[in-house]
Design a protein around this motif. Structure first.
Motif, PDB file in Angstrom:
ATOM      1  N   ALA A   1     -14.098 -28.189  83.354  1.00 28.19           N
ATOM      2  CA  ALA A   1     -13.079 -27.323  83.973  1.00 28.19           C
ATOM      3  C   ALA A   1     -13.403 -27.005  85.429  1.00 28.19           C
ATOM      4  O   ALA A   1     -12.565 -26.444  86.136  1.00 28.19           O
ATOM      5  CB  ALA A   1     -12.961 -26.020  83.184  1.00 28.19           C
ATOM      6  N   THR A   2     -14.607 -27.380  85.881  1.00 32.71           N
ATOM      7  CA  THR A   2     -15.013 -27.071  87.269  1.00 32.71           C
ATOM      8  C   THR A   2     -15.345 -28.364  88.026  1.00 32.71           C
ATOM      9  O   THR A   2     -14.425 -29.085  88.416  1.00 32.71           O
ATOM     10  CB  THR A   2     -16.202 -26.083  87.276  1.00 32.71           C
ATOM     11  N   ILE A   3     -16.624 -28.701  88.130  1.00 37.96           N
ATOM     12  CA  ILE A   3     -17.005 -29.852  88.953  1.00 37.96           C
ATOM     13  C   ILE A   3     -16.534 -31.188  88.340  1.00 37.96           C
ATOM     14  O   ILE A   3     -16.148 -32.113  89.053  1.00 37.96           O
ATOM     15  CB  ILE A   3     -18.536 -29.855  89.250  1.00 37.96           C
ATOM     16  N   GLY A   4     -16.521 -31.256  86.995  1.00 37.31           N
ATOM     17  CA  GLY A   4     -16.031 -32.478  86.334  1.00 37.31           C
ATOM     18  C   GLY A   4     -14.552 -32.692  86.646  1.00 37.31           C
ATOM     19  O   GLY A   4     -14.115 -33.811  86.927  1.00 37.31           O
ATOM     20  N   GLY A   5     -13.796 -31.602  86.599  1.00 38.66           N
ATOM     21  CA  GLY A   5     -12.365 -31.675  86.912  1.00 38.66           C
ATOM     22  C   GLY A   5     -12.144 -32.057  88.362  1.00 38.66           C
ATOM     23  O   GLY A   5     -11.249 -32.840  88.683  1.00 38.66           O
ATOM     24  N   ALA A   6     -12.988 -31.503  89.244  1.00 40.66           N
ATOM     25  CA  ALA A   6     -12.871 -31.841  90.673  1.00 40.66           C
ATOM     26  C   ALA A   6     -13.136 -33.337  90.879  1.00 40.66           C
ATOM     27  O   ALA A   6     -12.433 -34.005  91.635  1.00 40.66           O
ATOM     28  CB  ALA A   6     -13.848 -30.993  91.481  1.00 40.66           C
ATOM     29  N   LYS A   7     -14.147 -33.877  90.152  1.00 40.62           N
ATOM     30  CA  LYS A   7     -14.440 -35.322  90.244  1.00 40.62           C
ATOM     31  C   LYS A   7     -13.257 -36.127  89.722  1.00 40.62           C
ATOM     32  O   LYS A   7     -12.894 -37.165  90.274  1.00 40.62           O
ATOM     33  CB  LYS A   7     -15.672 -35.668  89.387  1.00 40.62           C
ATOM     34  N   ALA A   8     -12.666 -35.616  88.628  1.00 39.87           N
ATOM     35  CA  ALA A   8     -11.575 -36.354  87.973  1.00 39.87           C
ATOM     36  C   ALA A   8     -10.306 -36.385  88.809  1.00 39.87           C
ATOM     37  O   ALA A   8      -9.396 -37.161  88.536  1.00 39.87           O
ATOM     38  CB  ALA A   8     -11.304 -35.767  86.589  1.00 39.87           C
ATOM     39  N   ILE A   9     -10.220 -35.530  89.845  1.00 38.60           N
ATOM     40  CA  ILE A   9      -9.060 -35.636  90.748  1.00 38.60           C
ATOM     41  C   ILE A   9      -9.496 -35.939  92.193  1.00 38.60           C
ATOM     42  O   ILE A   9      -8.717 -35.792  93.130  1.00 38.60           O
ATOM     43  CB  ILE A   9      -8.131 -34.391  90.685  1.00 38.60           C
ATOM     44  N   GLY A  10     -10.758 -36.333  92.331  1.00 30.07           N
ATOM     45  CA  GLY A  10     -11.230 -36.809  93.640  1.00 30.07           C
ATOM     46  C   GLY A  10     -11.454 -35.732  94.681  1.00 30.07           C
ATOM     47  O   GLY A  10     -11.466 -36.019  95.874  1.00 30.07           O
ATOM     48  N   LEU A  11     -11.641 -34.467  94.259  1.00 30.72           N
ATOM     49  CA  LEU A  11     -11.842 -33.389  95.240  1.00 30.72           C
ATOM     50  C   LEU A  11     -13.236 -32.778  95.149  1.00 30.72           C
ATOM     51  O   LEU A  11     -13.470 -31.663  95.623  1.00 30.72           O
ATOM     52  CB  LEU A  11     -10.786 -32.281  95.046  1.00 30.72           C
ATOM     53  N   ASP A  12     -14.188 -33.491  94.518  1.00 28.79           N
ATOM     54  CA  ASP A  12     -15.512 -32.901  94.282  1.00 28.79           C
ATOM     55  C   ASP A  12     -16.336 -32.713  95.552  1.00 28.79           C
ATOM     56  O   ASP A  12     -17.320 -31.977  95.536  1.00 28.79           O
ATOM     57  CB  ASP A  12     -16.299 -33.721  93.244  1.00 28.79           C
ATOM     58  N   ASP A  13     -15.928 -33.327  96.659  1.00 26.41           N
ATOM     59  CA  ASP A  13     -16.650 -33.054  97.901  1.00 26.41           C
ATOM     60  C   ASP A  13     -16.246 -31.690  98.472  1.00 26.41           C
ATOM     61  O   ASP A  13     -16.935 -31.142  99.324  1.00 26.41           O
ATOM     62  CB  ASP A  13     -16.412 -34.166  98.934  1.00 26.41           C
ATOM     63  N   GLN A  14     -15.130 -31.142  97.995  1.00 24.33           N
ATOM     64  CA  GLN A  14     -14.642 -29.867  98.538  1.00 24.33           C
ATOM     65  C   GLN A  14     -14.786 -28.697  97.576  1.00 24.33           C
ATOM     66  O   GLN A  14     -15.084 -27.583  97.983  1.00 24.33           O
ATOM     67  CB  GLN A  14     -13.152 -29.985  98.859  1.00 24.33           C
ATOM     68  N   VAL A  15     -14.482 -28.926  96.286  1.00 19.92           N
ATOM     69  CA  VAL A  15     -14.424 -27.822  95.318  1.00 19.92           C
ATOM     70  C   VAL A  15     -15.134 -28.177  94.007  1.00 19.92           C
ATOM     71  O   VAL A  15     -15.719 -29.230  93.875  1.00 19.92           O
ATOM     72  CB  VAL A  15     -12.939 -27.439  95.010  1.00 19.92           C
ATOM     73  N   GLY A  16     -15.061 -27.254  93.030  1.00 17.86           N
ATOM     74  CA  GLY A  16     -15.610 -27.523  91.694  1.00 17.86           C
ATOM     75  C   GLY A  16     -16.947 -26.857  91.460  1.00 17.86           C
ATOM     76  O   GLY A  16     -17.326 -26.594  90.320  1.00 17.86           O
ATOM     77  N   SER A  17     -17.701 -26.585  92.540  1.00 13.88           N
ATOM     78  CA  SER A  17     -18.970 -25.861  92.405  1.00 13.88           C
ATOM     79  C   SER A  17     -19.116 -24.974  93.632  1.00 13.88           C
ATOM     80  O   SER A  17     -18.484 -25.239  94.659  1.00 13.88           O
ATOM     81  CB  SER A  17     -20.143 -26.844  92.328  1.00 13.88           C
ATOM     82  N   LEU A  18     -19.917 -23.925  93.500  1.00 14.45           N
ATOM     83  CA  LEU A  18     -20.089 -23.004  94.630  1.00 14.45           C
ATOM     84  C   LEU A  18     -21.397 -23.327  95.348  1.00 14.45           C
ATOM     85  O   LEU A  18     -22.339 -22.543  95.371  1.00 14.45           O
ATOM     86  CB  LEU A  18     -20.028 -21.555  94.126  1.00 14.45           C
ATOM     87  N   CYS A  19     -21.439 -24.553  95.895  1.00 14.54           N
ATOM     88  CA  CYS A  19     -22.638 -25.013  96.605  1.00 14.54           C
ATOM     89  C   CYS A  19     -22.424 -24.878  98.103  1.00 14.54           C
ATOM     90  O   CYS A  19     -21.283 -24.874  98.577  1.00 14.54           O
ATOM     91  CB  CYS A  19     -22.888 -26.490  96.298  1.00 14.54           C
ATOM     92  N   VAL A  20     -23.528 -24.803  98.838  1.00 14.72           N
ATOM     93  CA  VAL A  20     -23.468 -24.673 100.299  1.00 14.72           C
ATOM     94  C   VAL A  20     -22.651 -25.822 100.897  1.00 14.72           C
ATOM     95  O   VAL A  20     -22.819 -26.984 100.515  1.00 14.72           O
ATOM     96  CB  VAL A  20     -24.901 -24.649 100.871  1.00 14.72           C
TER      97      VAL A  20
END
Ligand code: ZN
Length: 443
Positions: free
Chosen positions: A346-365
């Motif tokens: 529901a977070t980083i996996g979902g972001a990867k699954a829609i190609g936005l994991d470089d921007q969202v999905g986790s609260l990393c620096v």
């Protein structure tokens, strides 16, 4: 000049990378909408922050990702439930869409959906419906993040009377108005392999390459769809997509319930991703997608809600709960899919699954400050023995007390800062009356 525009001091914090775990007494420092610092709380952070927000007895989590939805369908919520699927779709929903869907319908329906996304802690949506520009404009205004796909199919669309049938001309214009990598961007939404010819699918593939755009498509949702493809083309929908050289990591596929071993292997090597919609698949009797198996094969999997007519809400908490339990049930194994895996999807996996994991999905620096507070000060969230478990198996969505996108607070303790719920509910009521009249005519 203060170091942070906004500081978050959280009693509990959900880390999803490199592993899903709960941290205590955490700090997020936000500057220009992005995360500058994410580390244990220190007293000095107080004077470094222009504004300090405290999450007391709350858990700060990454904004949730809804990987597959049709937002304006909120206006069809609860209509003609519990009738056979073909009656529901072909004799009710599709004729109603033909009669009702307009620019105004899409705008009002998306506003209601945006309100619901905020209420349930969803900050990013991967959307597919008609009048894409209207939806994109509402998401802009609401402050949400998302990819809005222009629907493409061989059959006429309700928007054709206003916008014409040349969807690639519409896309040409839209991608200039909503550029890639901005908060609201445009994608290609070929409806499904069964509703798109080989020629259309090839055109979509080439346009996606030209504009560097994501593709959002329904794939193998029902058993019948796979059987029809085998009868008509002599191969599964997935095999057909592979033959057309259509599949790649930019292709995000909703459902994927009925896959053969060969289909799974094709996904493993193509990089195409999967969005699992457990509520919709259960309610429409489509089946249970083997997501535990997909995850084992390292195919990116995210969660979606699908439209409100087949769910009937837009809560990712609901999707996490049901999605996890269905895997345990189907595999007759409590370890088949865990709460941590659900949170990941529901977070980083979902972001990867829609190609936005470089921007969202986790609260990393370095990432966008899209975050949500979940209140633990509620009977069903106490005692806090296992917060991860509570997020998946106890929470339903209403526990969300604050939502921010790019560091901007959009919802807090019952107040919406970008949308007007009173007006939106009045418009929904106006549509309810119109829909009821039209439903009488088609029944
Ligand atoms: Zn759908």
């Amino acid at each position: 000049m203060k170091k942070f525009d906004l500081g978050i001091k959280a009693d509990f914090f959900l880390q999803v990378v490199p592993a899903v775990k709960i941290e205590s007494n955490w700090f997020l420092g936000i500057k220009n909408g992005k995360i500058l610092v994410s580390e244990p709380w220190k007293q000095s952070f107080k004077k470094d922050s222009k504004k300090l927000l405290e999450a007391i007895n709350k858990v700060c989590i990454p904004g949730l990702i809804n990987g597959h939805t049709h937002l304006p369908m909120t206006l069809f919520r609860g209509l003609e439930d519990d009738v056979p699927f073909h009656v529901w779709l072909f004799e009710r929903i599709l004729p109603l869409e033909g009669r009702m869907v307009s620019k105004e319908f899409v705008k009002d329906g998306t506003e209601l959906a945006a309100l619901e996304c905020l209420r349930f802690g969803t900050t990013t949506v991967n959307e597919m419906y008609f009048y894409a520009e209207e939806t994109a404009k509402v998401l802009q205004k609401a402050g949400l993040r998302g990819i809005v796909s222009q629907t493409l199919a061989d059959f006429p669309l309700p928007e054709d009377k206003d916008l014409g049938t040349d969807k690639f001309a519409i896309l040409e214009k839209l991608q200039k108005k909503f550029p890639q990598n901005s908060r609201v961007q445009i994608g290609l939404g070929p409806h499904a392999p069964y509703s798109c010819s080989d020629e259309l699918l090839k055109k979509v593939r080439d346009a996606a390459d030209k504009w560097n755009m994501p593709i959002h498509i329904h794939v193998s949702e029902t058993k019948k769809e796979v059987e029809d493809s085998l009868a008509k083309f002599g191969m599964s929908p997935v095999k057909r997509l592979e033959k057309l050289n259509f599949l790649s990591s930019r292709v995000h596929c909703a459902h994927c319930v009925h896959f053969s071993e060969e289909d799974k292997k094709i996904f493993e090597r193509s990089g195409a991703t999967i969005i699992h919609n457990p509520d919709s698949n259960a309610k429409l009797g489509s089946g249970i997608a083997p997501i535990a198996d997909y995850v084992k094969r390292k195919i990116p999997v995210g969660f979606g809600t699908d439209g409100s007519a087949s769910n009937n809400d837009l809560s990712l908490f609901g999707a996490m709960d049901l999605g996890t339990k269905l895997q345990k049930l189907e595999n007759k194994d409590t370890t088949a899919f865990t709460a941590a895996q659900a949170i990941y999807a529901a977070t980083i996996g979902g972001a990867k699954a829609i190609g936005l994991d470089d921007q969202v999905g986790s609260l990393c620096v370095g990432k966008q400050a899209d975050f949500v507070f979940v209140d633990l000060n509620l009977p069903h969230m106490q005692p806090t023995n296992n917060i991860m478990s509570h997020l998946v198996y106890s929470a339903q969505g209403q526990e969300v007390s604050l939502v921010a996108v790019a560091g901007k607070i959009l919802y807090q303790d019952g107040k919406y800062f970008t949308l007007n719920p009173k007006q939106i509910f009045q418009k929904a009521e106006k549509w309810r009356k119109k829909i009821a009249k039209n439903l009488e005519l088609i029944r």
